[in-house]
Design a protein around this motif. Structure first.
Motif, PDB file in Angstrom:
ATOM      1  N   VAL B 162      14.339 -11.782  30.075  1.00 19.23           N
ATOM      2  CA  VAL B 162      14.799 -10.808  29.034  1.00 19.23           C
ATOM      3  C   VAL B 162      14.677  -9.531  28.865  1.00 19.23           C
ATOM      4  O   VAL B 162      14.281  -9.142  28.035  1.00 19.23           O
ATOM      5  CB  VAL B 162      14.594 -11.661  27.648  1.00 19.23           C
ATOM      6  CG1 VAL B 162      15.555 -11.404  26.471  1.00 19.23           C
ATOM      7  CG2 VAL B 162      14.367 -13.135  27.881  1.00 19.23           C
ATOM      8  N   ILE B 163      14.839  -9.018  30.039  1.00 17.94           N
ATOM      9  CA  ILE B 163      14.389  -7.584  30.100  1.00 17.94           C
ATOM     10  C   ILE B 163      15.533  -6.875  30.933  1.00 17.94           C
ATOM     11  O   ILE B 163      15.507  -5.441  31.033  1.00 17.94           O
ATOM     12  CB  ILE B 163      12.931  -7.275  30.534  1.00 17.94           C
ATOM     13  CG1 ILE B 163      12.759  -5.839  30.309  1.00 17.94           C
ATOM     14  CG2 ILE B 163      13.042  -7.660  32.032  1.00 17.94           C
ATOM     15  CD1 ILE B 163      11.177  -5.695  30.776  1.00 17.94           C
ATOM     16  N   GLU B 166      17.527  -4.043  29.004  1.00 22.30           N
ATOM     17  CA  GLU B 166      16.356  -2.625  28.680  1.00 22.30           C
ATOM     18  C   GLU B 166      16.416  -1.953  30.144  1.00 22.30           C
ATOM     19  O   GLU B 166      16.136  -0.574  30.193  1.00 22.30           O
ATOM     20  CB  GLU B 166      15.247  -2.883  28.590  1.00 22.30           C
ATOM     21  CG  GLU B 166      14.830  -3.447  26.862  1.00 22.30           C
ATOM     22  CD  GLU B 166      13.839  -4.190  26.734  1.00 22.30           C
ATOM     23  OE1 GLU B 166      12.852  -3.439  27.051  1.00 22.30           O
ATOM     24  OE2 GLU B 166      13.699  -5.275  26.015  1.00 22.30           O
ATOM     25  N   GLN B 182       7.032  -3.912  28.328  1.00 24.72           N
ATOM     26  CA  GLN B 182       7.873  -4.049  29.386  1.00 24.72           C
ATOM     27  C   GLN B 182       7.329  -4.346  30.531  1.00 24.72           C
ATOM     28  O   GLN B 182       7.750  -4.912  31.495  1.00 24.72           O
ATOM     29  CB  GLN B 182       8.726  -2.588  29.291  1.00 24.72           C
ATOM     30  CG  GLN B 182       9.607  -2.344  28.345  1.00 24.72           C
ATOM     31  CD  GLN B 182      10.250  -1.069  28.523  1.00 24.72           C
ATOM     32  OE1 GLN B 182       9.533  -0.066  28.682  1.00 24.72           O
ATOM     33  NE2 GLN B 182      11.331  -0.820  27.925  1.00 24.72           N
ATOM     34  N   ARG B 185       6.650  -7.923  30.847  1.00 27.84           N
ATOM     35  CA  ARG B 185       7.796  -8.749  31.010  1.00 27.84           C
ATOM     36  C   ARG B 185       8.431  -8.525  32.459  1.00 27.84           C
ATOM     37  O   ARG B 185       8.849  -9.400  33.083  1.00 27.84           O
ATOM     38  CB  ARG B 185       8.731  -8.677  29.768  1.00 27.84           C
ATOM     39  CG  ARG B 185       8.470  -9.156  28.714  1.00 27.84           C
ATOM     40  CD  ARG B 185       9.600  -8.776  27.679  1.00 27.84           C
ATOM     41  NE  ARG B 185       9.479  -7.800  27.318  1.00 27.84           N
ATOM     42  CZ  ARG B 185      10.580  -7.090  26.738  1.00 27.84           C
ATOM     43  NH1 ARG B 185      11.771  -7.482  26.503  1.00 27.84           N
ATOM     44  NH2 ARG B 185      10.276  -5.767  26.104  1.00 27.84           N
ATOM     45  N   THR B 205      -1.059 -11.618  26.901  1.00 30.75           N
ATOM     46  CA  THR B 205      -0.546 -10.778  25.762  1.00 30.75           C
ATOM     47  C   THR B 205      -1.855 -10.014  25.266  1.00 30.75           C
ATOM     48  O   THR B 205      -1.858  -9.234  23.995  1.00 30.75           O
ATOM     49  CB  THR B 205       0.043 -11.514  24.559  1.00 30.75           C
ATOM     50  OG1 THR B 205      -0.740 -12.444  24.043  1.00 30.75           O
ATOM     51  CG2 THR B 205       1.177 -12.358  24.895  1.00 30.75           C
ATOM     52  N   SER B 212       5.384  -6.548  21.167  1.00 34.04           N
ATOM     53  CA  SER B 212       5.434  -7.374  22.389  1.00 34.04           C
ATOM     54  C   SER B 212       4.836  -8.683  22.804  1.00 34.04           C
ATOM     55  O   SER B 212       5.435  -9.429  23.508  1.00 34.04           O
ATOM     56  CB  SER B 212       4.559  -6.393  23.458  1.00 34.04           C
ATOM     57  OG  SER B 212       5.120  -4.917  23.349  1.00 34.04           O
ATOM     58  N   GLN B 214       5.221 -11.036  20.551  1.00 30.93           N
ATOM     59  CA  GLN B 214       6.246 -12.005  20.350  1.00 30.93           C
ATOM     60  C   GLN B 214       7.097 -12.089  21.291  1.00 30.93           C
ATOM     61  O   GLN B 214       7.715 -13.336  21.522  1.00 30.93           O
ATOM     62  CB  GLN B 214       6.490 -11.357  18.825  1.00 30.93           C
ATOM     63  CG  GLN B 214       7.198 -12.628  18.180  1.00 30.93           C
ATOM     64  CD  GLN B 214       8.021 -12.375  17.079  1.00 30.93           C
ATOM     65  OE1 GLN B 214       7.912 -11.007  16.388  1.00 30.93           O
ATOM     66  NE2 GLN B 214       8.975 -13.408  16.580  1.00 30.93           N
ATOM     67  N   LYS B 215       7.359 -10.912  21.908  1.00 27.79           N
ATOM     68  CA  LYS B 215       8.614 -11.332  22.869  1.00 27.79           C
ATOM     69  C   LYS B 215       8.007 -12.128  24.276  1.00 27.79           C
ATOM     70  O   LYS B 215       8.775 -13.040  24.521  1.00 27.79           O
ATOM     71  CB  LYS B 215       8.851  -9.875  23.334  1.00 27.79           C
ATOM     72  CG  LYS B 215       9.681  -9.046  22.404  1.00 27.79           C
ATOM     73  CD  LYS B 215      10.278  -7.793  22.965  1.00 27.79           C
ATOM     74  CE  LYS B 215      11.247  -6.995  22.064  1.00 27.79           C
ATOM     75  NZ  LYS B 215      11.426  -5.643  22.361  1.00 27.79           N
ATOM     76  N   ASP B 218       8.147 -15.689  22.704  1.00 27.82           N
ATOM     77  CA  ASP B 218       9.431 -16.367  22.761  1.00 27.82           C
ATOM     78  C   ASP B 218       9.886 -16.525  24.161  1.00 27.82           C
ATOM     79  O   ASP B 218      10.645 -17.700  24.467  1.00 27.82           O
ATOM     80  CB  ASP B 218      10.384 -15.214  22.274  1.00 27.82           C
ATOM     81  CG  ASP B 218      10.250 -15.094  20.670  1.00 27.82           C
ATOM     82  OD1 ASP B 218       9.197 -15.952  20.031  1.00 27.82           O
ATOM     83  OD2 ASP B 218      10.774 -13.998  19.976  1.00 27.82           O
ATOM     84  N   LEU B 219       9.364 -15.703  25.102  1.00 28.90           N
ATOM     85  CA  LEU B 219      10.059 -15.970  26.397  1.00 28.90           C
ATOM     86  C   LEU B 219       9.293 -17.314  26.835  1.00 28.90           C
ATOM     87  O   LEU B 219      10.154 -17.956  27.816  1.00 28.90           O
ATOM     88  CB  LEU B 219       9.681 -14.656  27.256  1.00 28.90           C
ATOM     89  CG  LEU B 219       9.707 -14.561  28.826  1.00 28.90           C
ATOM     90  CD1 LEU B 219      11.279 -14.562  28.971  1.00 28.90           C
ATOM     91  CD2 LEU B 219       9.289 -13.385  29.265  1.00 28.90           C
TER      92      LEU B 219
END
Lengths: 307, 281
Positions: B162-163, B166, B182, B185, B205, B212, B214-215, B218-219
């Protein structure tokens, strides 16, 4: 009581001031020395062009070397053979030593155990401390006869011999710089590479070496600068014939060996002396170029590495 | 040799071999319910024992969280799963770890193991290369050099992480210019590009800000549909939010291993309870 204190404070301030002035003067003075040398070389070295009216083209590209040893001039100052001799021996030294330097640096940083590394590192650094006359003498007694034995050459004194001696002399400079640069590559990059299934060699080739490129180039340039400036050791094995370096197996001359051998005999203020000074100026400008390149490289890698 | 025997003896034997093959593959599939099964694993750093008799099964398409105080051996255990400890001097392992039914110390080549079991580290570790080259690193190592194929893998991996949106216009820029979140990810995309079936995450993390984090969480939840994930975390909340199973390590021992829900609501061990309620650690 109060008086004594005030006195002590005043003295402290005075010492502080004196120390600062002294240190500033030393710093500026030291930084000035290369500029003064440069200015002096510029003054002496440009006589060839302005007093004896030779062209820059003649000096750089002509092979006719026959300066007159008088103040009247009228000779020929083509230094192309010395210039090419210097460039060829330096390039040869680099070609001979670079693979060994990189291999040793890789061995030191990536393969050797800490104990072996503690043994090799001082050994490599010891190289730098050996005086050039020793290198030259060993070259003269061991290398020259050896080369004559295995290659079809008349004397043994040759461009090849000079290249070999220089290769050994620049080896520690390049190796140390390259090893430092490789050791500075973060361990996390190596781990990430291993984590993706890369072998040690793949990690070295794709991650460590590219990341250490800047430091390796700096080492190469410093090594080249040392090779370019070395006179004594080269003079002892190159054979010092005033000819173009047309064969690896034949003698030649370099800028430094020509200056070293002829400066004593040249009359001060004469054309011969002026031509030699111009050669010295050329060497100075080349080192200046090398230093400039190092700074450019470092800045470029800073920009790339920064966030 | 096998071929010759088959021809000589005839179709009967061939059939038997075939049947055996089916049986073996069924067995393998049966084992592969667990991505990893660990039996009696001990690990030593020189004289110090860092892991003591670990037994656990890690299930496929689950997120397994490893928790415990610093120095409890959870990261060491994680790194054993793809044999990253091979690079640590003086590290010695006894016991057995099976990956998809095969002993990783005897039957699997460590390089092949790392192709299948990818790793994401605590600090984002982008290489000083372009974004594209970072992601393409794994495939290149595995011998893929076709430009089009690489481009496809890179896009697919960045989408999975999911990057893509971007970064799609910045593929040729240096990866070092990205923000920490970023970068992490991107590192996950780089791991995915090597086509693993398992992703090991070592406190992925702990160096990131909450958004970040949370991202990444989720990922991880998204990725568990296709991958088995083992994550080391210092954050109890994180283990609770994303994991299906949780393993609690203490002083090199696996104290408790259970469904996350059960572990956090009714821990069966007093030490586990003390740790997750914040009384030590």
């Amino acid at each position: 009581m109060i008086n004594a204190l005030a006195l002590a404070v005043r003295r402290a301030h005075r010492n502080e001031k004196t120390a600062r002035i002294l240190i500033t003067l030393c710093g500026i003075g030291t930084a000035l020395v290369p500029f003064l040398i440069g200015a002096f070389l510029l003054l002496k070295g440009t006589d060839t062009f302005f007093v004896f009216h030779h062209s820059l083209g003649e000096f750089l590209f002509s092979g006719v070397w026959n300066p007159s040893d008088t103040a009247e001039g009228g000779g020929h100052v083509g230094a192309a053979m010395f210039l090419s001799g210097s460039l060829v021996t330096c390039a040869l030294a680099l070609v001979l030593s670079l693979p060994l330097c990189i291999s040793t640096a890789i061995f030191m940083t990536e393969i050797a155990t800490p104990r072996t590394r503690r043994l090799i590192q001082p050994a490599v650094e010891l190289f730098t401390g050996i005086p050039s006359v020793v290198y030259g003498w060993i070259g003269l007694t061991v290398l020259v006869p050896f080369l004559r034995l295995i290659f079809p050459m008349p004397f043994g004194f040759s461009v090849l011999a000079a290249g070999c001696v220089l290769a050994v002399m620049i080896f520690p400079t390049i190796t140390t710089m390259a090893a430092d640069a490789m050791a500075a590559v973060p361990k996390t990059w190596r781990e990430a590479s291993y984590g993706l299934g890369a072998t040690r060699w793949e990690t070295i080739a794709h991650i460590v070496l590219p990341a250490a490129k800047g430091g390796i180039f700096t080492g190469i340039i410093l090594g080249l600068a040392r090779a370019l400036g070395e006179a004594l050791a080269v003079a002892m094995v190159i054979g010092q014939m005033k000819v173009f370096p047309t064969s690896l197996f034949l003698p030649a001359s370099t800028l430094t060996t020509a200056i070293a051998s002829d400066m004593g005999g040249a009359m001060e203020g004469g054309e011969y002396s002026a031509a030699l000074w111009t050669m010295a100026l050329t060497l100075f400008l080349l080192s200046f170029l090398f230093i400039f390149l190092i700074h450019r490289l470092n800045r470029a890698s800073d920009l790339k590495g920064g966030k | 040799m096998t071929e010759m025997t088959t021809t000589l003896i005839g179709s009967g034997a061939a059939k038997a071999t075939e049947q055996e093959a089916v049986r073996v593959s069924q067995e393998a599939a049966g084992d592969a319910e667990y991505t990893f099964s660990v039996e009696g694993l001990d690990l030593f750093y020189d004289q110090t024992q860092a892991l003591k008799n670990i037994n656990m099964n890690i299930e496929k398409n689950h997120i397994t969280a490893l928790i415990g105080p610093s120095g409890c051996g959870k990261s060491t255990f994680l790194k054993t799963l793809n044999r990253m400890n091979d690079w640590v001097e003086g590290c010695r392992v006894t016991g057995k770890i099976q990956f998809e039914g095969k002993d990783i110390f005897k039957e699997v080549d460590p390089l092949a193991l790392r192709y299948r079991v990818g790793m994401v580290f605590q600090q984002p570790t982008p290489f000083p290369k372009s974004i594209f080259e970072n992601v393409a690193y794994g495939p290149r190592i595995q011998g893929i050099s076709n430009k089009k194929e690489l481009a496809e893998i890179v896009e697919q991996s960045l989408r999975q992480a999911v990057i893509w949106d971007e970064l799609k216009d910045r593929l040729n820029e240096s990866a070092l210019g990205l923000s920490g979140g970023q970068q992490q990810r991107l590192c996950i995309a780089r791991t995915l590009a090597a086509r693993p079936s398992v992703i090991l995450m070592d406190e992925p993390t702990s160096a990131l800000d909450p958004i970040s984090t949370q991202k990444i969480e989720d990922l991880a939840l998204e990725l568990k549909k296709d991958y088995t994930i083992v994550i080391v975390t210092h954050s109890m909340q994180q283990a609770r939010r994303i994991s299906d199973k949780t393993a609690f390590f203490l002083l090199g021992e696996l104290i408790e291993f259970n469904d996350t829900v059960d572990m956090f609501t009714q821990p069966s061990n007093a030490q586990t309870e003390a740790y997750i309620t914040g009384r030590f650690g």
